[in-house]
Design an enzyme around this catalytic site. Structure first.
Site, short mmCIF file in Angstrom:
data_model
loop_
_atom_site.label_atom_id
_atom_site.label_comp_id
_atom_site.label_asym_id
_atom_site.label_seq_id
_atom_site.Cartn_x
_atom_site.Cartn_y
_atom_site.Cartn_z
N ASP A 197 11.01 -38.98 14.80
CA ASP A 197 10.61 -40.10 13.94
C ASP A 197 11.83 -40.99 13.74
O ASP A 197 12.97 -40.51 13.89
CB ASP A 197 10.08 -39.60 12.59
CG ASP A 197 9.10 -40.57 11.95
OD1 ASP A 197 9.52 -41.68 11.58
OD2 ASP A 197 7.90 -40.25 11.85
N GLU A 207 6.91 -32.93 18.59
CA GLU A 207 5.90 -33.69 17.86
C GLU A 207 6.39 -35.12 17.68
O GLU A 207 7.49 -35.35 17.17
CB GLU A 207 5.62 -33.08 16.48
CG GLU A 207 4.53 -33.86 15.73
CD GLU A 207 4.42 -33.55 14.26
OE1 GLU A 207 3.53 -34.12 13.61
OE2 GLU A 207 5.23 -32.75 13.74
N ASP A 227 0.09 -44.69 14.47
CA ASP A 227 -0.46 -46.00 14.11
C ASP A 227 -1.44 -46.43 15.20
O ASP A 227 -1.11 -46.40 16.38
CB ASP A 227 0.69 -47.01 14.01
CG ASP A 227 0.26 -48.31 13.36
OD1 ASP A 227 -0.84 -48.82 13.70
OD2 ASP A 227 1.02 -48.85 12.54
N ASP A 283 -7.41 -39.81 12.92
CA ASP A 283 -8.58 -40.09 12.10
C ASP A 283 -9.25 -41.37 12.55
O ASP A 283 -10.36 -41.68 12.11
CB ASP A 283 -8.16 -40.25 10.64
CG ASP A 283 -7.33 -41.51 10.44
OD1 ASP A 283 -6.27 -41.62 11.09
OD2 ASP A 283 -7.73 -42.38 9.65
#
Length: 219
Positions: A72, A47, A121, A157
């Site tokens: 990350d 991920e 982002d 989103d």
């Protein structure tokens, strides 16, 4: 820097399930995740921009016969997922602390079975296109690291980023779209995700934002 954050960074240094600069495995793990880190031969799911690791850990709970890696750069965020995985004795979860543009330094050709890109982002300005995790340069990187028929999942989103990604994927002859929807939670695919949500996905959904989802593979 706060005492809490310093403690979390110290924990990351000690936790076996965090791979980061300064640890010997950081320079050795490319092509050897299953041998060096997990010590098994289970399929590898990665991920990107995993944040606090809710989705990585959630998938690991559901699929104990697969290995999961959250990527990350923020150590304090990774700490959360790492700590939960250790508390629950989830030995099929690890976290890699690095910039995503350096991903090919840590995964060999055909090493990844499945890839998740969750709420990255959007970088809406045209000049920032190369920074989008679904831009052509990133897609080429993913293609080299995925096994044949390996799946890519993308959730967002942001309608602009989703439109951009969908159009790009549709334009390529080396990509097969498996599924896509502009309203994930009203789609036939919502149950495949076992109700697992990231912190930000919950926030977006509570605000009434429609979650977009795309699944594809390289040919």
């Amino acid at each position: 820097m706060s005492r809490k954050k310093l403690q979390r960074f110290q924990d990351n240094e000690e936790n076996w399930n965090v791979v980061q600069e300064g640890k010997e495995i950081f320079e050795q793990v490319k092509g050897k995740w299953n041998g060096l880190q997990f010590q098994n031969r289970q399929p590898l799911t990665v991920e990107l921009a995993c944040g606090r690791g809710e989705f990585t850990v959630g998938l690991a709970r559901q699929y104990p016969n697969r290995n999961f890696i959250g990527v990350d750069i923020k150590g304090a965020r990774i700490w959360k997922g790492s700590t939960i995985a250790l508390e629950e004795d989830l030995n099929n979860v690890s976290f890699l602390r690095t910039q995503i543009q350096l991903l090919d330094k840590f995964f060999d050709q055909g090493e990844i079975s499945e890839l998740w890109i969750t709420f990255p982002d959007p970088y809406p300005r045209d000049g920032d296109e190369k920074r989008r995790l679904t831009s052509p340069r990133f897609l080429e990187m993913y293609k080299s690291m995925l096994k044949q028929d390996g799946l890519v999942h993308f959730k967002s989103d942001n309608t602009g980023l989703f439109d951009y990604t969908l159009a790009l994927v549709q334009s390529r002859e080396d990509i097969e779209i498996v599924a896509y929807t502009y309203d994930f939670y009203s789609s036939d695919w919502k149950n495949e995700h076992h109700g697992i949500q990231t912190k930000y996905e919950k926030i977006f959904s509570e605000k009434g934002e429609k979650i977009k989802y795309l699944k594809f593979r390289f040919l």
